[in-house]
Each structure stands twice: as C-alpha cells, then as structure tokens.
Design a protein around this motif. Structure first.
Motif, PDB file in Angstrom:
ATOM      1  N   ALA A  64       0.828  -1.206   0.000  1.00 52.78           N
ATOM      2  CA  ALA A  64       0.000   0.000   0.000  1.00 52.78           C
ATOM      3  C   ALA A  64       0.866   1.262   0.000  1.00 52.78           C
ATOM      4  O   ALA A  64       0.557   2.236  -0.690  1.00 52.78           O
ATOM      5  CB  ALA A  64      -0.937  -0.008   1.205  1.00 52.78           C
ATOM      6  N   ALA A  65       1.975   1.249   0.761  1.00 52.61           N
ATOM      7  CA  ALA A  65       2.864   2.415   0.815  1.00 52.61           C
ATOM      8  C   ALA A  65       3.505   2.673  -0.552  1.00 52.61           C
ATOM      9  O   ALA A  65       3.584   3.816  -1.003  1.00 52.61           O
ATOM     10  CB  ALA A  65       3.938   2.202   1.878  1.00 52.61           C
ATOM     11  N   ALA A  66       3.961   1.621  -1.207  1.00 47.89           N
ATOM     12  CA  ALA A  66       4.568   1.781  -2.528  1.00 47.89           C
ATOM     13  C   ALA A  66       3.528   2.220  -3.560  1.00 47.89           C
ATOM     14  O   ALA A  66       3.830   3.010  -4.454  1.00 47.89           O
ATOM     15  CB  ALA A  66       5.230   0.477  -2.952  1.00 47.89           C
ATOM     16  N   GLN A  67       2.305   1.738  -3.425  1.00 48.86           N
ATOM     17  CA  GLN A  67       1.234   2.178  -4.324  1.00 48.86           C
ATOM     18  C   GLN A  67       1.000   3.677  -4.189  1.00 48.86           C
ATOM     19  O   GLN A  67       0.813   4.384  -5.184  1.00 48.86           O
ATOM     20  CB  GLN A  67      -0.061   1.420  -4.027  1.00 48.86           C
ATOM     21  N   SER A  68       1.039   4.165  -2.968  1.00 52.12           N
ATOM     22  CA  SER A  68       0.850   5.594  -2.721  1.00 52.12           C
ATOM     23  C   SER A  68       1.966   6.408  -3.362  1.00 52.12           C
ATOM     24  O   SER A  68       1.719   7.426  -4.016  1.00 52.12           O
ATOM     25  CB  SER A  68       0.791   5.844  -1.214  1.00 52.12           C
ATOM     26  N   ASP A  69       3.217   5.964  -3.196  1.00 54.91           N
ATOM     27  CA  ASP A  69       4.359   6.659  -3.805  1.00 54.91           C
ATOM     28  C   ASP A  69       4.252   6.653  -5.327  1.00 54.91           C
ATOM     29  O   ASP A  69       4.529   7.653  -5.987  1.00 54.91           O
ATOM     30  CB  ASP A  69       5.677   6.021  -3.383  1.00 54.91           C
ATOM     31  N   LEU A  70       3.863   5.535  -5.891  1.00 53.42           N
ATOM     32  CA  LEU A  70       3.742   5.434  -7.343  1.00 53.42           C
ATOM     33  C   LEU A  70       2.618   6.334  -7.857  1.00 53.42           C
ATOM     34  O   LEU A  70       2.765   6.978  -8.900  1.00 53.42           O
ATOM     35  CB  LEU A  70       3.501   3.985  -7.762  1.00 53.42           C
ATOM     36  N   THR A  71       1.529   6.429  -7.128  1.00 52.64           N
ATOM     37  CA  THR A  71       0.430   7.317  -7.509  1.00 52.64           C
ATOM     38  C   THR A  71       0.916   8.765  -7.543  1.00 52.64           C
ATOM     39  O   THR A  71       0.603   9.514  -8.470  1.00 52.64           O
ATOM     40  CB  THR A  71      -0.766   7.160  -6.549  1.00 52.64           C
ATOM     41  N   GLU A  72       1.727   9.165  -6.551  1.00 55.20           N
ATOM     42  CA  GLU A  72       2.316  10.512  -6.535  1.00 55.20           C
ATOM     43  C   GLU A  72       3.236  10.720  -7.727  1.00 55.20           C
ATOM     44  O   GLU A  72       3.214  11.769  -8.364  1.00 55.20           O
ATOM     45  CB  GLU A  72       3.107  10.737  -5.246  1.00 55.20           C
ATOM     46  N   LEU A  73       4.074   9.731  -8.032  1.00 55.65           N
ATOM     47  CA  LEU A  73       5.001   9.832  -9.161  1.00 55.65           C
ATOM     48  C   LEU A  73       4.239  10.078 -10.454  1.00 55.65           C
ATOM     49  O   LEU A  73       4.594  10.942 -11.243  1.00 55.65           O
ATOM     50  CB  LEU A  73       5.837   8.557  -9.297  1.00 55.65           C
ATOM     51  N   LEU A  74       3.179   9.333 -10.664  1.00 50.56           N
ATOM     52  CA  LEU A  74       2.395   9.490 -11.889  1.00 50.56           C
ATOM     53  C   LEU A  74       1.760  10.875 -11.969  1.00 50.56           C
ATOM     54  O   LEU A  74       1.629  11.439 -13.055  1.00 50.56           O
ATOM     55  CB  LEU A  74       1.318   8.408 -11.966  1.00 50.56           C
ATOM     56  N   ALA A  75       1.383  11.438 -10.829  1.00 47.08           N
ATOM     57  CA  ALA A  75       0.782  12.770 -10.821  1.00 47.08           C
ATOM     58  C   ALA A  75       1.812  13.853 -11.119  1.00 47.08           C
ATOM     59  O   ALA A  75       1.496  14.864 -11.731  1.00 47.08           O
ATOM     60  CB  ALA A  75       0.125  13.032  -9.469  1.00 47.08           C
ATOM     61  N   GLU A  76       3.072  13.626 -10.726  1.00 44.84           N
ATOM     62  CA  GLU A  76       4.117  14.645 -10.850  1.00 44.84           C
ATOM     63  C   GLU A  76       4.936  14.554 -12.119  1.00 44.84           C
ATOM     64  O   GLU A  76       5.370  15.564 -12.656  1.00 44.84           O
ATOM     65  CB  GLU A  76       5.092  14.538  -9.665  1.00 44.84           C
ATOM     66  N   ALA A  77       5.212  13.352 -12.582  1.00 42.86           N
ATOM     67  CA  ALA A  77       6.213  13.159 -13.630  1.00 42.86           C
ATOM     68  C   ALA A  77       5.564  12.876 -14.973  1.00 42.86           C
ATOM     69  O   ALA A  77       5.175  11.757 -15.252  1.00 42.86           O
ATOM     70  CB  ALA A  77       7.150  12.018 -13.243  1.00 42.86           C
TER      71      ALA A  77
END
Length: 187
Positions: free
Chosen positions: A100-113
C-alpha cells in the motif's frame, strides 16, 4: 521483438495488434497474464518498438522491499539528467504485488512526472472483480490506460505447432543439427 510473440490464434493476433498500438502511444500500459505468458517480453517489445524509446527502467515489485522501491521511484522523479531532458519508461513487473505504501508513492510519481511512461505487468486484471485485493483504485486506473491480456498456452493449443517449430529451429541453430520437424503423434 514483436515477431518473437508467436502464435496465430485469435488471442495472439489481438495481443500483437494491441502491442503495436501501445508502441505507437506514450500511454501507460498494463499487461496481464499468468506466469510464463510472456508479459515481460511484451512490455519490452512495446518499449523498443517506439521511435525514440529512451531508457527502460525495470523494477521487480515482488522482490524489492518498500524502502528500495520507494527510493527507486524518488530517483525517477528527477526529469532532468545533466543538461538533457530524461525520457524514461518504468517497467513494473508484478505491480499487483506492491504494498500500500509503494502504491501511494507510485500514484504521486504518476501525478508529478509527465516524462515517465509506465509499463506494468500483473497476474490478474484490475477492476470490479478484484476490488477485494486492496489495490489502489486510482493507481489501477492510471496504470491501465491500455490493458493487454496474454492468454496462456493451454487456452490456445492451436499455437502449439508454431511454437514447437520455432523451438526446433532455434535448437538446430545452436546444436548444428538439422531436425526437420516433429512427428504428428509427438505433437
């Protein structure tokens, strides 16, 4: 290479057509299939069929711990390397195994990059049937702009003769022999 995705069954023809379309796009792609169906090969075929593919950054989600995966995602967030714009494709193998923590980080990455494309592989498709898995709905939507399903060989036995012939030709090249074919009973 796309020509190494062998088979003439309707499901393989559909998968090759979808892979060609995905290669012409910069959309995120989810490749779904059982173990051994060639998900990783399909993802690489998509990446390397692009005109200017840039870097391919493979990450095995089922092997890495949360900290290592999160540090990898943070490193990818930097869109500039030296004086050049970085154009990268992140290949997330077994993305359905992310915590779940990695999913959250990946969701942020997709929003930013905006410069990072995601190719992901999973054993099962995301959707209403898998809502009980705990996988982030937002991330599932972001990863599966294009979804390609690879059908296992036991569901497309009509492809078996083509695959056997390809393996035989490969063995002939490497072993210096010239075996012409397989007996129908053996097939």
């Amino acid at each position: 290479r796309l020509d190494r995705l062998l088979g003439d069954s309707p499901s393989m023809r559909r998968a090759r057509a979808q892979i060609e379309l995905a290669a012409d796009s910069r959309a995120n792609v989810l490749i779904v299939g059982a173990e051994g169906t060639g998900k990783d090969h399909a993802a690489k075929a998509i990446h390397y069929a692009q005109r200017d593919p840039g870097e391919l950054l493979p990450v095995d989600c089922n092997v890495l711990d949360d900290n290592l995966l999160q540090s990898t995602l943070r490193a990818i967030r930097s869109p500039v390397v030296g004086s050049r714009q970085r154009r990268a494709t992140l290949l997330l193998n077994d993305v359905d195994q992310l915590s779940a923590a990695a999913q959250s980080d990946l969701t942020e990455l997709l929003a930013e990059a905006g410069s990072v494309r995601i190719l992901a592989t999973a054993r099962r498709p995301f959707g209403p049937a898998n809502d009980g898995t705990g996988f982030s709905h937002a991330l599932a939507c972001a990863l599966s702009t294009i979804t390609i399903e690879l059908v296992p060989l036991h569901q497309r036995l009509e492809d078996l003769p083509i695959l056997v012939q390809a393996l035989l030709e490969d063995a002939n090249r490497h072993d210096g022999k010239q075996v012409g074919g397989i007996a129908p009973d053996a097939l």
